[in-house]
Write an enzyme that holds these catalytic residues in place. Structure first.
Site, PDB file in Angstrom:
ATOM      1  N   GLU A  91      92.512  68.764  -6.815  1.00 53.37           N
ATOM      2  CA  GLU A  91      91.452  69.437  -7.515  1.00 53.37           C
ATOM      3  C   GLU A  91      91.949  70.905  -7.472  1.00 53.37           C
ATOM      4  O   GLU A  91      92.410  71.477  -6.506  1.00 53.37           O
ATOM      5  CB  GLU A  91      90.183  69.570  -6.392  1.00 53.37           C
ATOM      6  CG  GLU A  91      89.151  70.360  -7.061  1.00 53.37           C
ATOM      7  CD  GLU A  91      87.836  70.352  -6.054  1.00 53.37           C
ATOM      8  OE1 GLU A  91      87.316  71.560  -6.158  1.00 53.37           O
ATOM      9  OE2 GLU A  91      87.748  69.624  -5.314  1.00 53.37           O
ATOM     10  N   THR A  96      84.745  73.614  -8.562  1.00 53.95           N
ATOM     11  CA  THR A  96      83.952  74.771  -8.650  1.00 53.95           C
ATOM     12  C   THR A  96      83.190  75.257 -10.308  1.00 53.95           C
ATOM     13  O   THR A  96      83.279  75.979 -10.722  1.00 53.95           O
ATOM     14  CB  THR A  96      84.352  76.310  -8.352  1.00 53.95           C
ATOM     15  OG1 THR A  96      85.275  76.072  -7.116  1.00 53.95           O
ATOM     16  CG2 THR A  96      83.463  77.041  -8.147  1.00 53.95           C
ATOM     17  N   LYS A 155      79.869  64.844  -3.195  1.00 53.24           N
ATOM     18  CA  LYS A 155      80.546  65.917  -2.391  1.00 53.24           C
ATOM     19  C   LYS A 155      79.578  66.450  -1.443  1.00 53.24           C
ATOM     20  O   LYS A 155      78.590  66.837  -1.738  1.00 53.24           O
ATOM     21  CB  LYS A 155      81.279  66.973  -3.389  1.00 53.24           C
ATOM     22  CG  LYS A 155      81.508  68.251  -2.425  1.00 53.24           C
ATOM     23  CD  LYS A 155      82.104  69.119  -3.299  1.00 53.24           C
ATOM     24  CE  LYS A 155      81.941  70.482  -3.042  1.00 53.24           C
ATOM     25  NZ  LYS A 155      82.849  71.528  -3.739  1.00 53.24           N
TER      26      LYS A 155
END
Length: 201
Positions: A43, A73, A133
């Site tokens: 990521e 993000t 998550k």
């Protein structure tokens, strides 16, 4: 398309590497090291405009090796568009925003939103998301995952935030499907130890 598709990307992976705020060349170098060690999922957070360049570089490197690279993000639909334009395989967010989930779905991108409470987890599940998550995982602790699995057994969690090679095993033992490691990678020894953990099925 729903968050369940993130499971297809992870497959049987147990570790994801987060490469945050690094120049493109360093991002690609560390991604390559992770892939060489058998850590297949990377990521690259895009919280700054310059980070999209690093994401694009990692995506290109990953494409050459058949490895998926996601954008992290991702907090707005505009960032979803940036991630899609850079070729990201999936998107990750610090929190649960259904507008971002829907934007990712419209771009054909599996989305992994962040949650920290059963209420948020249930809201995500009601929206068709099964992979979530949990953030910040080190504050929640391994016991949180065992507790949430009782009423919400269909959920699959990626633990993020404060994870390193020393505590990752505790989270995996608690039922977490994938541990995501970012800041700890400033220690060069972490990747090798995490690779050993990833290979220990």
């Amino acid at each position: 398309m729903s968050g369940h598709d993130v499971g297809t990307i992870f497959g049987d992976a147990r570790v994801m590497v987060i490469l945050r705020d690094l120049p493109p060349a360093e991002t690609v170098r560390l991604a390559g090291r992770a892939w060489d060690l058998g850590i297949g999922v990377v990521e690259v957070p895009i919280r700054t405009p310059g980070a999209v360049t690093a994401l694009r570089a990692a995506v290109e490197a990953g494409r050459a090796r058949g490895r998926p690279v996601g954008a992290g993000t991702v907090r707005t639909p505009a960032q979803v568009r940036q991630a899609a334009g850079a070729g990201a395989a999936f998107t990750v967010a610090p929190g649960l925003d259904l507008a971002v989930v829907d934007a990712a779905t419209s771009h054909g991108l599996p989305h992994l939103p962040g949650v920290a409470t059963p209420t948020e987890a249930q809201r995500a599940l009601d929206h068709g998301l099964r992979w979530l998550k949990a953030f910040p995982a080190v504050s929640l602790g391994p016991a949180w995952f065992r507790a949430v699995a009782g009423p919400l057994p269909e959920l699959r969690f990626v633990a993020t935030g404060g994870i390193d090679a020393a505590n990752a095993g505790d989270f995996l033992a608690a039922g977490v499907r994938v541990v995501a490691v970012g800041s700890a990678l400033s220690d060069p020894g972490q990747l090798g130890r995490l690779a050993a953990l990833a290979a220990d099925r």
